[in-house]
Design a protein around this motif. Structure first.
Motif, PDB file in Angstrom:
ATOM      1  N   TYR A   1       0.839  -1.202   0.000  1.00  0.00           N
ATOM      2  CA  TYR A   1       0.000   0.000   0.000  1.00  0.00           C
ATOM      3  C   TYR A   1       0.874   1.253   0.000  1.00  0.00           C
ATOM      4  O   TYR A   1       0.691   2.159  -0.808  1.00  0.00           O
ATOM      5  N   ARG A   2       1.848   1.264   0.886  1.00  0.00           N
ATOM      6  CA  ARG A   2       2.726   2.445   0.976  1.00  0.00           C
ATOM      7  C   ARG A   2       3.545   2.625  -0.293  1.00  0.00           C
ATOM      8  O   ARG A   2       3.845   3.742  -0.702  1.00  0.00           O
ATOM      9  N   GLU A   3       3.846   1.506  -0.942  1.00  0.00           N
ATOM     10  CA  GLU A   3       4.649   1.534  -2.164  1.00  0.00           C
ATOM     11  C   GLU A   3       3.858   2.134  -3.332  1.00  0.00           C
ATOM     12  O   GLU A   3       4.353   2.977  -4.060  1.00  0.00           O
ATOM     13  N   ILE A   4       2.609   1.679  -3.497  1.00  0.00           N
ATOM     14  CA  ILE A   4       1.850   2.099  -4.679  1.00  0.00           C
ATOM     15  C   ILE A   4       1.191   3.466  -4.514  1.00  0.00           C
ATOM     16  O   ILE A   4       1.019   4.193  -5.483  1.00  0.00           O
ATOM     17  N   LEU A   5       0.841   3.823  -3.271  1.00  0.00           N
ATOM     18  CA  LEU A   5       0.041   5.032  -3.051  1.00  0.00           C
ATOM     19  C   LEU A   5       0.579   6.302  -3.736  1.00  0.00           C
ATOM     20  O   LEU A   5      -0.175   7.014  -4.406  1.00  0.00           O
ATOM     21  N   PRO A   6       1.878   6.598  -3.615  1.00  0.00           N
ATOM     22  CA  PRO A   6       2.371   7.854  -4.201  1.00  0.00           C
ATOM     23  C   PRO A   6       2.234   7.910  -5.729  1.00  0.00           C
ATOM     24  O   PRO A   6       2.246   8.999  -6.301  1.00  0.00           O
ATOM     25  N   ASN A   7       2.121   6.749  -6.365  1.00  0.00           N
ATOM     26  CA  ASN A   7       2.095   6.739  -7.835  1.00  0.00           C
ATOM     27  C   ASN A   7       0.689   6.662  -8.426  1.00  0.00           C
ATOM     28  O   ASN A   7       0.530   6.599  -9.643  1.00  0.00           O
ATOM     29  N   LEU A   8      -0.323   6.643  -7.583  1.00  0.00           N
ATOM     30  CA  LEU A   8      -1.690   6.523  -8.121  1.00  0.00           C
ATOM     31  C   LEU A   8      -2.201   7.886  -8.593  1.00  0.00           C
ATOM     32  O   LEU A   8      -1.928   8.910  -7.972  1.00  0.00           O
ATOM     33  N   PRO A   9      -2.963   7.896  -9.714  1.00  0.00           N
ATOM     34  CA  PRO A   9      -3.584   9.151 -10.152  1.00  0.00           C
ATOM     35  C   PRO A   9      -4.496   9.707  -9.059  1.00  0.00           C
ATOM     36  O   PRO A   9      -5.155   8.941  -8.350  1.00  0.00           O
ATOM     37  N   ARG A  10      -4.512  11.033  -8.912  1.00  0.00           N
ATOM     38  CA  ARG A  10      -5.331  11.664  -7.889  1.00  0.00           C
ATOM     39  C   ARG A  10      -6.477  12.440  -8.511  1.00  0.00           C
ATOM     40  O   ARG A  10      -6.317  13.038  -9.569  1.00  0.00           O
ATOM     41  N   GLY A  11      -7.592  12.450  -7.816  1.00  0.00           N
ATOM     42  CA  GLY A  11      -8.743  13.232  -8.275  1.00  0.00           C
ATOM     43  C   GLY A  11      -9.305  14.020  -7.113  1.00  0.00           C
ATOM     44  O   GLY A  11      -9.042  13.698  -5.947  1.00  0.00           O
ATOM     45  N   LYS A  12     -10.098  15.014  -7.414  1.00  0.00           N
ATOM     46  CA  LYS A  12     -10.666  15.850  -6.367  1.00  0.00           C
ATOM     47  C   LYS A  12     -11.661  15.039  -5.538  1.00  0.00           C
ATOM     48  O   LYS A  12     -12.463  14.277  -6.075  1.00  0.00           O
ATOM     49  N   GLY A  13     -11.586  15.211  -4.228  1.00  0.00           N
ATOM     50  CA  GLY A  13     -12.505  14.480  -3.356  1.00  0.00           C
ATOM     51  C   GLY A  13     -13.801  15.239  -3.137  1.00  0.00           C
ATOM     52  O   GLY A  13     -13.903  16.417  -3.457  1.00  0.00           O
ATOM     53  N   TRP A  14     -14.795  14.572  -2.570  1.00  0.00           N
ATOM     54  CA  TRP A  14     -16.085  15.209  -2.266  1.00  0.00           C
ATOM     55  C   TRP A  14     -16.126  15.675  -0.823  1.00  0.00           C
ATOM     56  O   TRP A  14     -16.985  16.456  -0.447  1.00  0.00           O
ATOM     57  N   MET A  15     -15.206  15.106  -0.028  1.00  0.00           N
ATOM     58  CA  MET A  15     -15.143  15.492   1.388  1.00  0.00           C
ATOM     59  C   MET A  15     -13.822  16.196   1.608  1.00  0.00           C
ATOM     60  O   MET A  15     -13.423  16.993   0.797  1.00  0.00           O
TER      61      MET A  15
ATOM     62  N   LEU B   1      -9.356  11.700  -3.870  1.00  0.00           N
ATOM     63  CA  LEU B   1      -9.553  10.295  -4.237  1.00  0.00           C
ATOM     64  C   LEU B   1      -8.343   9.829  -5.046  1.00  0.00           C
ATOM     65  O   LEU B   1      -7.651  10.644  -5.657  1.00  0.00           O
ATOM     66  N   VAL B   2      -8.093   8.530  -5.028  1.00  0.00           N
ATOM     67  CA  VAL B   2      -7.039   7.974  -5.878  1.00  0.00           C
ATOM     68  C   VAL B   2      -7.648   6.902  -6.785  1.00  0.00           C
ATOM     69  O   VAL B   2      -8.677   6.298  -6.447  1.00  0.00           O
ATOM     70  N   GLN B   3      -7.008   6.720  -7.945  1.00  0.00           N
ATOM     71  CA  GLN B   3      -7.526   5.724  -8.878  1.00  0.00           C
ATOM     72  C   GLN B   3      -6.667   4.472  -8.815  1.00  0.00           C
ATOM     73  O   GLN B   3      -5.463   4.516  -9.061  1.00  0.00           O
ATOM     74  N   TYR B   4      -7.319   3.364  -8.480  1.00  0.00           N
ATOM     75  CA  TYR B   4      -6.620   2.085  -8.335  1.00  0.00           C
ATOM     76  C   TYR B   4      -7.383   1.047  -9.152  1.00  0.00           C
ATOM     77  O   TYR B   4      -8.590   0.873  -8.976  1.00  0.00           O
ATOM     78  N   GLN B   5      -6.686   0.371 -10.050  1.00  0.00           N
ATOM     79  CA  GLN B   5      -7.302  -0.630 -10.929  1.00  0.00           C
ATOM     80  C   GLN B   5      -8.568  -0.072 -11.593  1.00  0.00           C
ATOM     81  O   GLN B   5      -9.595  -0.742 -11.706  1.00  0.00           O
ATOM     82  N   GLY B   6      -8.480   1.192 -11.978  1.00  0.00           N
ATOM     83  CA  GLY B   6      -9.580   1.811 -12.722  1.00  0.00           C
ATOM     84  C   GLY B   6     -10.701   2.396 -11.875  1.00  0.00           C
ATOM     85  O   GLY B   6     -11.662   2.938 -12.408  1.00  0.00           O
TER      86      GLY B   6
END
Ligand code: A3P
Length: 318
Positions: free
Chosen positions: A12-26, A30-35
């Motif tokens: 989790y710690r390894e992949i998190l920094p490389n995931l695409p980010r999107g604006k959250g509602w709260m 949000l991050v995009q993982y496996q689509g």
């Protein structure tokens, strides 16, 4: 086991920094993982835990949904259907506990599910396509999925999120919520992919996946509850039908009944250490088509176009 959990945490710690980010509602982005768009903390960790360590049983029943499609209602109906010989309607747990408190949420309960007696009734927001094979292939676990017109889901979600947002943050505008939802940037989104995953599974393995629509449930609740009982291996007997048991369940779980109970008017549900929700927010209006009274004609046109494009050829319509 603790070794496995440690490995998941490392990954989790390894992949998190490389995931695409999107604006959250709260407050959280949000991050995009496996689509799929997820909150980086609870949802992504929960998903990785389920994918890595969850041990399904052949008797498990999963209530699956995208948030704001009727999860609360489906939980109440299924809980009442399965336990109908166990509890009387006058002192039923649903009269004193919010439906979310009556059964565990799969991805939030990493460690205590092993202790639950079979058959386990669990809920999940994980898209079908991201579930581990141990849950879907060669298994007799069952899934009940509920979906709803995307316009109503969007508006229900927008109003709900604004109630949950901390007071110091400005509310999300409808325009912004609309854009995010249409782009798929919404918890467990894109919505259409979520629906299609379970829809296709229900066509391929109808004995394993029951696909329901909020609108059908509103239209003919008794018919759907009977189907639910049959699907779960607890068909209503003729005697039960003549005694009006199906109607009792429908009445117990109706919006009018649940939303007027003390527990659902004034108690709270702890979703996580940070998020505490007033139960009353789970019950807003409970109507079909209410989204249209908030959206502009242009928004309605655009979301309908996305819907027909995405569902084209699937046999599913809203
Ligand atoms: P509205 O905001 O359109 O009123 P979820 O349970 O997935 O969070 O979905 C919430 C939506 O279901 C809300 O829709 C809520 O009012 C509605 N709902 C909650 N309980 C219901 C019930 N017993 N019958 C019908 N609708 C219900």
């Amino acid at each position: 086991d603790s070794h496995l959990v440690q490995k998941t945490n490392e990954r989790y710690r390894e992949i998190l920094p490389n995931l695409p980010r999107g604006k959250g509602w709260m407050t959280e982005h949000l991050v995009q993982y496996q689509g799929v768009w997820l909150t980086p903390n609870a949802a992504l960790k929960g998903l990785m835990w389920v994918q890595g360590h969850f041990k399904p049983r052949s008797t498990d029943i999963f209530l699956a949904s995208f948030p704001k499609t009727g999860t609360t209602w489906l939980k109440a109906l299924t809980f009442a259907t399965i336990n109908r010989t166990r509890y009387g309607f006058a002192d039923h747990p649903l009269l004193t506990t919010v439906p979310h408190g009556c059964l565990p949420f799969l991805e939030a309960c990493p460690n205590d599910l092993d202790g639950f007696p079979s058959p386990r009734l669990l809920s999940t927001h994980i898209p079908y396509t991201l579930l581990p094979n141990s849950m879907t292939v060669n298994q007799s676990c069952r899934f009940v999925y509920i979906c709803r017109d995307p316009k109503d889901v969007l508006v229900s979600k927008w109003l709900f999120m604004n109630k949950l947002r901390p007071k110091e943050l400005a509310p999300i505008s409808l325009e912004e919520a609309f854009e995010l939802f249409c782009q798929g940037i919404s918890h467990y989104g894109p919505y259409w992919d979520h629906v299609l995953g379970y829809w296709k599974a229900s066509l391929e393995t109808p004995e394993q996946v029951l696909f329901l629509k909020y609108e059908e449930l509103k239209g003919e609740p008794s018919v759907v509850v009977k189907r639910l009982g049959e699907f779960l291996g607890h068909p209503f007997s003729l005697e039960e039908e003549s005694k009006g048991v199906v109607e009792e369940i429908v009445k117990l779980c109706s919006f009018e009944n649940l939303s007027n109970l003390g527990v659902n008017k004034s108690s709270v549900l702890k979703l996580s250490t940070q998020i505490i929700v007033d139960n009353r927010h789970f019950f807003r209006k409970g109507k079909v088509g209410d989204g249209k009274s908030y959206l502009t004609d242009e928004m309605i046109k655009r979301i309908n176009e996305i819907t027909s494009e995405k569902l084209l050829g699937s046999g599913l319509v809203f």
